[in-house]
Design a protein around this motif. Structure first.
Motif, PDB file in Angstrom:
ATOM      1  N   LEU A  78      17.790  -6.108   5.802  1.00 46.04           N
ATOM      2  CA  LEU A  78      18.471  -7.332   5.393  1.00 46.04           C
ATOM      3  C   LEU A  78      18.616  -8.229   6.612  1.00 46.04           C
ATOM      4  N   GLN A  79      18.078  -9.427   6.504  1.00 45.76           N
ATOM      5  CA  GLN A  79      18.057 -10.338   7.657  1.00 45.76           C
ATOM      6  C   GLN A  79      18.242 -11.768   7.157  1.00 45.76           C
ATOM      7  N   ASP A  80      19.391 -12.378   7.494  1.00 47.87           N
ATOM      8  CA  ASP A  80      19.662 -13.772   7.149  1.00 47.87           C
ATOM      9  C   ASP A  80      19.401 -14.034   5.664  1.00 47.87           C
ATOM     10  N   HIS A  81      19.991 -13.229   4.835  1.00 48.67           N
ATOM     11  CA  HIS A  81      19.854 -13.366   3.389  1.00 48.67           C
ATOM     12  C   HIS A  81      18.424 -13.123   2.898  1.00 48.67           C
ATOM     13  N   ASN A  82      17.550 -12.643   3.791  1.00 54.22           N
ATOM     14  CA  ASN A  82      16.198 -12.274   3.407  1.00 54.22           C
ATOM     15  C   ASN A  82      16.095 -10.760   3.282  1.00 54.22           C
ATOM     16  N   VAL A  83      15.271 -10.324   2.373  1.00 51.98           N
ATOM     17  CA  VAL A  83      15.083  -8.898   2.135  1.00 51.98           C
ATOM     18  C   VAL A  83      13.655  -8.516   2.499  1.00 51.98           C
ATOM     19  N   HIS A  84      13.504  -7.604   3.443  1.00 45.47           N
ATOM     20  CA  HIS A  84      12.190  -7.071   3.820  1.00 45.47           C
ATOM     21  C   HIS A  84      12.087  -5.652   3.267  1.00 45.47           C
ATOM     22  N   THR A  85      11.202  -5.445   2.341  1.00 42.52           N
ATOM     23  CA  THR A  85      11.064  -4.154   1.675  1.00 42.52           C
ATOM     24  C   THR A  85       9.741  -3.501   2.075  1.00 42.52           C
ATOM     25  N   PHE A  86       9.810  -2.223   2.450  1.00 46.74           N
ATOM     26  CA  PHE A  86       8.626  -1.495   2.894  1.00 46.74           C
ATOM     27  C   PHE A  86       8.490  -0.222   2.061  1.00 46.74           C
ATOM     28  N   ASP A  87       7.326  -0.091   1.420  1.00 45.58           N
ATOM     29  CA  ASP A  87       7.034   1.091   0.613  1.00 45.58           C
ATOM     30  C   ASP A  87       6.991   2.315   1.525  1.00 45.58           C
ATOM     31  N   LEU A  88       7.798   3.332   1.185  1.00 44.25           N
ATOM     32  CA  LEU A  88       7.865   4.514   2.048  1.00 44.25           C
ATOM     33  C   LEU A  88       6.533   5.246   2.153  1.00 44.25           C
ATOM     34  N   LYS A  89       5.688   5.109   1.147  1.00 46.51           N
ATOM     35  CA  LYS A  89       4.391   5.787   1.222  1.00 46.51           C
ATOM     36  C   LYS A  89       3.525   5.220   2.333  1.00 46.51           C
ATOM     37  N   MET A 148       6.669  17.371   7.691  1.00 46.48           N
ATOM     38  CA  MET A 148       6.259  16.106   8.290  1.00 46.48           C
ATOM     39  C   MET A 148       5.262  15.422   7.362  1.00 46.48           C
ATOM     40  N   PRO A 149       5.389  14.107   7.180  1.00 49.31           N
ATOM     41  CA  PRO A 149       4.429  13.406   6.308  1.00 49.31           C
ATOM     42  C   PRO A 149       3.043  13.421   6.924  1.00 49.31           C
ATOM     43  N   PRO A 150       2.003  13.459   6.115  1.00 46.75           N
ATOM     44  CA  PRO A 150       0.633  13.482   6.653  1.00 46.75           C
ATOM     45  C   PRO A 150       0.293  12.169   7.350  1.00 46.75           C
ATOM     46  N   GLU A 151      -0.500  12.263   8.405  1.00 44.84           N
ATOM     47  CA  GLU A 151      -0.941  11.058   9.103  1.00 44.84           C
ATOM     48  C   GLU A 151      -1.926  10.267   8.254  1.00 44.84           C
ATOM     49  N   TYR A 152      -2.765  10.967   7.494  1.00 38.61           N
ATOM     50  CA  TYR A 152      -3.754  10.317   6.626  1.00 38.61           C
ATOM     51  C   TYR A 152      -3.226  10.307   5.198  1.00 38.61           C
ATOM     52  N   ARG A 153      -3.286   9.139   4.560  1.00 32.94           N
ATOM     53  CA  ARG A 153      -2.751   8.994   3.211  1.00 32.94           C
ATOM     54  C   ARG A 153      -3.693   8.137   2.380  1.00 32.94           C
ATOM     55  N   TYR A 197      -4.333   5.330   7.958  1.00 31.93           N
ATOM     56  CA  TYR A 197      -3.944   6.112   9.140  1.00 31.93           C
ATOM     57  C   TYR A 197      -3.144   5.198  10.055  1.00 31.93           C
ATOM     58  N   GLN A 198      -1.935   5.650  10.412  1.00 30.83           N
ATOM     59  CA  GLN A 198      -1.078   4.855  11.286  1.00 30.83           C
ATOM     60  C   GLN A 198      -0.895   3.439  10.750  1.00 30.83           C
ATOM     61  N   ALA A 199      -0.638   3.337   9.455  1.00 39.97           N
ATOM     62  CA  ALA A 199      -0.316   2.075   8.775  1.00 39.97           C
ATOM     63  C   ALA A 199      -1.478   1.095   8.735  1.00 39.97           C
ATOM     64  N   LYS A 200      -2.693   1.580   8.934  1.00 39.42           N
ATOM     65  CA  LYS A 200      -3.862   0.707   8.855  1.00 39.42           C
ATOM     66  C   LYS A 200      -4.920   1.347   7.965  1.00 39.42           C
ATOM     67  N   PRO A 201      -5.669   0.546   7.202  1.00 44.80           N
ATOM     68  CA  PRO A 201      -6.782   1.117   6.420  1.00 44.80           C
ATOM     69  C   PRO A 201      -7.729   1.881   7.328  1.00 44.80           C
ATOM     70  N   HIS A 202      -7.984   3.114   6.985  1.00 47.60           N
ATOM     71  CA  HIS A 202      -8.796   3.966   7.858  1.00 47.60           C
ATOM     72  C   HIS A 202      -9.416   5.061   6.996  1.00 47.60           C
ATOM     73  N   GLY A 203     -10.725   4.998   6.840  1.00 45.81           N
ATOM     74  CA  GLY A 203     -11.419   5.938   5.957  1.00 45.81           C
ATOM     75  C   GLY A 203     -12.151   5.155   4.884  1.00 45.81           C
ATOM     76  N   LYS A 204     -12.181   5.686   3.691  1.00 45.03           N
ATOM     77  CA  LYS A 204     -12.874   5.018   2.591  1.00 45.03           C
ATOM     78  C   LYS A 204     -11.863   4.281   1.727  1.00 45.03           C
ATOM     79  N   GLY A 205     -12.225   3.055   1.337  1.00 50.22           N
ATOM     80  CA  GLY A 205     -11.296   2.285   0.529  1.00 50.22           C
ATOM     81  C   GLY A 205     -11.943   1.068  -0.095  1.00 50.22           C
ATOM     82  N   THR A 206     -11.114   0.330  -0.850  1.00 49.45           N
ATOM     83  CA  THR A 206     -11.568  -0.873  -1.549  1.00 49.45           C
ATOM     84  C   THR A 206     -10.594  -2.006  -1.277  1.00 49.45           C
ATOM     85  N   LEU A 207     -11.129  -3.156  -0.887  1.00 48.16           N
ATOM     86  CA  LEU A 207     -10.340  -4.373  -0.718  1.00 48.16           C
ATOM     87  C   LEU A 207     -10.706  -5.341  -1.838  1.00 48.16           C
TER      88      LEU A 207
END
Length: 972
Positions: free
Chosen positions: A281-292, A356-361, A383-393
Motif C-alpha cells: 500500500l503506497q499513497d492510496h495505490n495498491v501494488h499486488t504481486f502474484d505469489l506464484k 523452499m519454493p522451486p526456482e523454476y516455475r 526463473y528468478q522472476a523472468k521468462p526462462h525456458g519454453k513459453g508463449t508470449l
C-alpha cells in the motif's frame, strides 16, 4: 440472566451426550460411528440448512448492489456445499447401516469412511472453504441485517443472543457442529482401530483415514483462524482500499503493522501478505504481486530480504534480524502453498509441500508496465522472476512468440507471428534468437507472401540468405546471396522472372554495385561495372551467335560511344555507336573483313566472371558459419542454429497452437547429435571407410557436411540453371565446383580436428599436394553428382557447334557396313574380327553391320551412364582392354596396339557407339579429372579419344574423303 441459563443448559446437555458417546465408543466403536453420523445428519438438516441457510438466501433474493450480489452468490455456494455434505453423510450412514444390520458379513472396507475417504474429506473441505469465504467478506452480518425471520431459529440454537450479534452467532452455528463432528471422527476411528488385530485387512485403511481426518482438523482450524484475521483487517483500511482488496479468496497471513518492515525503493506504507498475493500500500495505490511469481532472496545484511517479481524488484528492511526471518518464513511458506494450491497440510495425502519454493516455475502472467512486453501475456517457464525456458508470449494485437527464453528475452529457437494491417495476414518468423533478436539461421514468411531463408544477426538479415517473391506478385524475383544489416551486400544472384534476366555480381546497400554480369533469356550476356543498379562505363556484350561487343553502354544497356564488334566470321567493326528512339542502331567506323575466321577454341575462351569474381570470395557467407562453428569447437547448443530446422510451413495453420509450437525435426536424427558425430568421425580415417562415411554424411542435411553441400547446391542452381544456363559461364561454374570441394574438405578436417582434440589427440598438418589429392581423388567424385546436371548443361551449350559437326560425321559413318568401314579407316585387315560376323545364307561380309568389336562398343556406350571423370576414364580404359582382347583373339597371341593401329580401331568403336555430345563429355573429363592421371594411361587414352572426336567432325565423310594419314580411299 435467562440467556446465560440457557447456554449453561445447552453445555450440560452436550457434555452428557459426549459422555454417552464416549461410553458407547468404548463398548462398540462401529455403533458409535453410526450414531455419530445420524446425529450429524440431523444437525445439518434441522440446525443448519433449514433454519439458517434457506432463510438467509431469502433475506435479499434479488440484490441490486454488487456487494449484495456477491454475498448472495457466496451464500448460495455455501448452501450447495451443505447439501453435498449432507448427501455424503447420508451415504456414509447407509454404508454403516448395511454392515451392522443388513449385511454384517461385509468387511470394514465397505464403510464409506474407509473405502472412499477422499470423497468424504472433499465434501468437508468444500463446505469449510465456502463458509470461510462468507466470513471473510462478513456475508452473514450483512445479510442478517436485512431479514429478522431467522432470529427465532438462532434463539433456539443459542438462547439470549443480543441485538447486533446475529452475525457472530451465525458463524458459530454454521461451523462448530462441523468441528465437533471431525474431532469425533478421529476419536471413533482410533477406537475402532484398537479393536482390530494388527494383521486385519482394514488396518491400513483405518490408519490412513485417521491421518487424513487429523489433517482435516488442522486444515479447518487454520482456515477459520485465517478467515477471522482477514475479516478483522478490513476495518483498518479506508473504503477505497477495502473495495480493492476485500475478496472472498484472500486470506491474511502477515501484516507489517504486526512485524514492521521498510520497503525500498518503493517506500510502501504497509505490507499485507495474503495466501495468494503480496500487497504493498503506497499513497492510496495498491501494488499486488502474484505469489506464484515471487522469488525470495535473503540479503547479505541479516535485516534485509530481497523480493523479485516479473516487473518489480524491492527489499524488506527489518529493524532486527528476527523480523527479517519471520517475513522470510511467512513469504516462503505462502509461495510454496500458492504454487501447490494448498492452504495447509496435504489433506488428501498428495505428499508434503516443499520447504523452499522451486526456482523454476511454470505460470501465466500479463505484463502491465510500459515497455517491450506491455500488455503481453507470458505463459511458460520462469526463473528468478523472468521468462526462462519454453513459453508463449501473446499481445492483444495478435502478436505471438513461441519458443525458448533466457533471462526474460527470446533466446534460442522461436516462432513469432506479427499481424499485418490487412486481415488474416501475418509475418511469420521461424528462427533462432539471441537476447531478444533474431540471429543465425531462420525462415521468414511475410504477409506479402515473400519468403526469406537464411541467416540473421541482431534481428536483421545478415550473411547468406535467399529471398523469394510470391508467385502471384506483380514483379517476381529471387535473390540468392549475401546480406549485411538487412540489405543485399556482397556477392549475390538476382533473377527477374518477368524480364527473363539474371544478375550475377556484387551488391552494395541493396543495389547492384561493382562488377556484374547480366544474362538474358535470349542468350545475350553483359559484363561490366554497375553503380546504383545500372551499368556504367565500359563493358562487353556477348550474343548467342558469339558476336562480341567491347565498348561503352548507357544505363539501359544500349550501345553508346566508342566500341568494337567482333563477328563470328572474324570480321570486326571499330567505331562509334548510337541509337535513336525506334530507329535502331547507328554506327560510324571501319569494317575489317581481312581477318581470319576465329578458332572455335578462342570462342570458347570468351568466358564471363572469371576475373571479376575470384572463386575464393564468391560464397564466403555460405562457408563462414561452418568455419566459425568448427573454430568454436562445434558447440552442441549451436547445432540447430547452424543446420537449420524443419518446421511446418502451411500458411493455413498460422493461428493454430500446433503451428506455433513448431513441428521441428530433431537435430539428433539420422546421424545422431553433434557429440555422436564427433565420436564416430575418427573411426573412419582409412580411405575406403572414409569414402563411405563421407558419402553418408554428404547425403544427410542434418550433418554439417550435408547441410553445407545442400546450401551450395542451392547457390549453384540459382546461378547456372534456367536463364543462367549460358555457355559463357561454363568455366566460372567449373572452378566453383572445385572450390566447393576444397571448402567441404576443410570443414571435414576441422571437424576431425575437434573430434581428436576431445580425445586428447592432435591432427597432423596437411600440405597442399596432399590436400589436392584428397579433394580430387576422394571428395570431388562424391559431390559432383550434386552439380552435374547444371554443369553438364553448360558443357553441352559451349560445345554445341563441335558436337553438331561430330554428329553429322557419325551419321555418315553409320552408313558403312563393318568391313567397308574397317577398310575405309585403314584398319589392318589381319586385325579384322571376321570370326565375329555370323552370316546367313544370303549375307556377305561387306554388308554385315555393327558386329565387329561389339563388346568394346557396348562398353564405351556406358560412358554416358557415369558422372565423375574418374569413372568415365575407367570406362574408356575398359573399352581399350576390350579392343586389345578382340585383337588378341583374332591374332591368337598377345599384341600391343601401336598408335597407328589403335587410332583407326578407336574411331571405328566411337562411330559405332554413337555417343551423343561426346565433345561435352570429353571436355568435362579433361577439366575435372584428377591431376594424378596426367601423363598416365588415362591421359593417353583421353588424348586418343580427343583425336578421334576431332577427326570425325572435320570432314563430311559422305561427300569427301577422310583426311589425314588413314588414306584417300573413296567411300564406295
Amino acid at each position: 440472566m435467562g440467556g446465560r441459563q440457557g447456554l449453561r443448559a445447552t453445555a450440560w446437555a452436550e457434555s452428557v451426550v459426549g459422555e454417552v458417546s464416549r461410553t458407547l465408543a468404548m463398548c462398540n466403536p462401529e455403533a458409535a460411528l453410526l450414531r455419530q453420523e445420524e446425529i450429524f445428519s440431523t444437525t445439518l438438516t434441522q440446525n443448519i440448512i433449514n433454519p439458517i441457510l434457506k432463510p438467509l438466501l431469502l433475506a435479499d433474493p434479488e440484490p441490486s448492489d454488487p456487494c449484495g450480489k456477491e454475498c448472495l452468490r457466496l451464500l448460495q455456494q455455501l448452501h450447495k456445499n451443505a447439501e453435498q455434505l449432507l448427501d455424503v453423510t447420508e451415504q456414509s450412514l447407509l454404508s454403516l447401516r448395511q454392515r451392522s444390520c443388513c449385511q454384517p458379513s461385509k468387511g470394514l472396507e465397505a464403510i464409506l469412511l474407509l473405502s472412499n475417504t477422499n470423497h468424504v474429506l472433499q465434501a468437508h473441505m468444500e463446505y469449510i472453504k465456502s463458509y470461510t469465504d462468507c466470513v471473510v467478506v462478513q456475508a452473514f452480518q450483512k445479510v442478517s441485517k436485512k431479514r429478522r425471520s431467522h432470529r427465532k431459529a438462532l434463539w433456539q440454537l443459542s438462547p439470549g443472543i443480543s441485538e447486533g450479534s446475529e452475525g457472530t452467532t451465525l458463524c458459530k452455528a454454521l461451523h462448530q457442529p462441523l468441528v465437533h463432528h471431525v474431532q469425533k471422527y478421529v476419536f471413533l476411528l482410533l477406537s475402532l482401530r484398537d479393536t482390530l488385530d494388527e494383521k486385519h485387512p482394514a488396518q491400513e485403511l483405518m490408519m490412513r483415514a485417521v491421518t487424513l481426518f487429523g489433517n482435516l482438523e488442522s486444515f479447518m482450524k487454520q482456515a477459520l483462524d485465517q478467515a477471522v484475521a482477514t475479516q478483522a483487517l478490513w476495518p483498518s483500511l479506508n473504503s477505497r482500499l477495502r473495495d480493492v482488496l476485500c475478496a472472498p479468496t484472500h486470506r491474511l497471513l502477515q501484516d507489517s503493522q504486526d512485524i514492521p518492515v521498510v520497503v525500498t525503493p518503493l517506500q510502501a506504507e504497509r505490507v499485507l501478505l495474503f495466501d495468494d498475493a503480496l500487497v504493498l500500500l503506497q499513497d492510496h495505490n495498491v501494488h499486488t504481486f502474484d505469489l506464484k511469481l515471487v522469488w525470495v532472496e535473503p540479503g547479505q545484511d541479516k535485516c534485509v530480504l530481497h523480493i523479485l517479481t516479473p516487473e518489480e524488484k524491492f527489499s524488506f528492511v527489518s529493524s532486527d534480524p528476527k523480523g527479517q526471518v519471520a517475513w522470510q518464513q511467512k513469504v516462503t511458506q505462502a509461495v510454496c502453498q500458492a504454487l501447490c494450491d494448498k492452504k495447509d497440510l496435504p489433506v488428501l495425502g498428495s505428499g508434503q509441500e516443499p520447504s523452499m519454493p522451486p526456482e523454476y516455475r511454470s505460470v501465466a502472467y500479463t505484463f502491465h508496465r510500459e515497455g517491450r512486453l506491455y500488455q503481453a501475456t507470458y505463459e511458460g517457464d520462469w526463473y528468478q522472476a523472468k521468462p526462462h525456458g519454453k513459453g508463449t508470449l501473446k499481445w492483444p494485437d495478435g502478436r505471438n512468440h513461441v519458443g525458448d527464453f533466457c533471462q526474460g528475452l527470446e533466446h534460442g529457437f522461436g516462432i513469432c507471428l506479427v499481424p499485418q494491417a490487412s486481415e488474416d495476414k501475418f509475418d511469420c518468423y521461424k528462427c533462432h534468437w539471441w537476447e531478444g533478436r533474431m540471429c543465425e539461421y531462420g525462415i521468414c514468411e511475410y504477409g506479402t507472401d515473400k519468403v526469406y531463408k537464411g541467416y540473421f544477426q541482431a534481428g536483421l538479415r545478415h550473411g547468406f540468405g535467399i529471398l523469394d517473391s510470391a508467385p502471384q506478385a506483380p514483379q517476381t524475383f529471387r535473390y540468392t546471396g549475401h546480406w549485411e544489416r538487412g540489405q543485399r551486400n556482397g556477392y549475390g544472384i538476382e533473377e527477374d522472372r518477368d524480364r527473363g534476366e539474371r544478375y550475377i555480381g556484387m551488391w552494395q546497400a541493396d543495389q547492384r554495385h561493382g562488377p556484374g554480369v547480366v544474362v538474358t533469356q535470349a542468350g545475350v550476356c553483359y559484363q561490366g561495372t554497375f553503380q546504383g543498379d545500372k551499368m556504367a562505363g565500359p563493358g562487353i556484350l556477348l550474343c548467342e551467335d558469339d558476336s562480341l561487343y567491347e565498348g561503352t553502354f548507357t544505363r539501359e544497356l544500349t550501345l553508346l560511344g566508342k566500341g568494337k564488334v567482333t563477328f563470328p566470321n572474324g570480321f570486326t567493326l571499330d567505331g562509334s555507336f548510337s541509337s535513336g528512339t525506334n530507329k535502331g542502331l547507328y554506327t560510324q567506323g571501319v569494317l575489317d573483313m581481312a581477318a581470319l575466321p576465329p578458332d572455335p577454341s578462342s570462342t570458347r575462351k570468351r568466358q564471363l566472371g572469371l576475373g571479376a569474381f575470384p572463386v575464393e570470395s564468391r560464397w564466403q557467407g555460405v562457408y563462414s558459419p561452418f568455419r566459425d562453428f568448427v573454430r568454436l569447437g562445434c558447440p552442441v547448443e549451436l547445432q540447430e542454429a547452424l543446420l537449420g530446422f524443419h518446421v511446418q510451413s502451411s500458411r493455413e495453420l498460422h493461428k493454430s497452437q500446433e503451428y506455433l509450437c513448431g513441428e521441428r525435426s530433431d537435430p539428433k536424427d539420422c546421424m545422431g547429435s553433434m557429440e555422436d558425430i564427433l565420436t564416430e568421425l575418427p573411426q573412419h580415417r582409412e580411405p575406403e571407410a572414409l569414402q563411405q562415411y563421407l558419402r553418408k554424411a554428404l547425403s544427410n542435411s542434418r550433418h554439417p557436411l550435408g547441410k553445407l553441400l545442400h546450401t551450395l547446391m542451392l547457390t549453384f542452381q540459382a546461378t547456372y540453371s534456367g536463364v543462367g544456363a549460358n555457355k559463357h559461364l561454363q568455366e566460372m561454374a567449373q572452378e566453383e565446383v572445385k572450390q566447393h570441394a576444397r571448402e567441404l574438405w576443410a570443414v571435414y578436417r576441422g571437424l576431425l580436428k575437434v573430434a581428436l582434440q576431445r580425445q586428447g589427440q592432435t591432427l597432423e598438418e596437411e600440405n597442399m599436394e596432399t590436400r589436392d589429392l584428397q579433394v580430387h581423388g576422394l571428395l570431388l567424385p562424391l559431390i559432383l553428382p550434386s552439380f552435374y546436371s547444371e554443369l553438364f548443361t553448360l558443357y553441352l551449350l559451349l560445345h554445341e557447334r563441335e558436337d553438331g559437326l561430330y554428329s553429322r560425321g557419325i551419321t555418315n559413318l553409320s552408313l558403312f557396313p563393318d568391313t567397308k568401314l574397317l577398310e575405309f579407316l585403314d584398319v589392318q585387315e589381319h586385325l579384322w574380327p571376321l570370326k565375329d560376323l555370323k552370316l546367313t545364307s544370303n549375307q556377305r561380309y561387306s554388308l554385315v553391320r555393327d558386329k565387329c568389336f561389339l563388346s568394346a562398343t557396348e562398353c564405351l556406350q556406358k560412358i554416358i551412364t557415369t558422372v565423375h571423370p574418374r569413372e568415365k576414364l575407367e570406362t574408356l580404359e575398359k573399352t581399350y582392354r576390350e579392343i586389345e582382347a578382340t585383337v588378341k583373339r583374332v591374332l591368337g597371341c598377345e599384341y600391343k596396339l601401336p598408335m597407328d593401329d589403335l587410332l583407326p580401331l578407336l574411331v571405328y568403336v566411337v562411330s559405332r557407339a554413337q555417343i551423343q555430345h561426346l565433345g561435352a563429355e570429353i571436355h568435362l573429363i579433361r577439366d575435372m579429372m584428377d591431376p594424378i592421371h596426367t601423363g598416365g594411361l588415362h591421359d593417353f587414352l583421353l588424348t586418343a579419344l580427343e583425336s578421334c572426336y576431332e577427326h570425325i567432325q572435320k570432314e563430311d565423310m559422305r561427300l569427301h574423303r577422310l583426311p589425314g594419314q588413314w588414306g584417300t580411299r573413296e567411300l564406295w
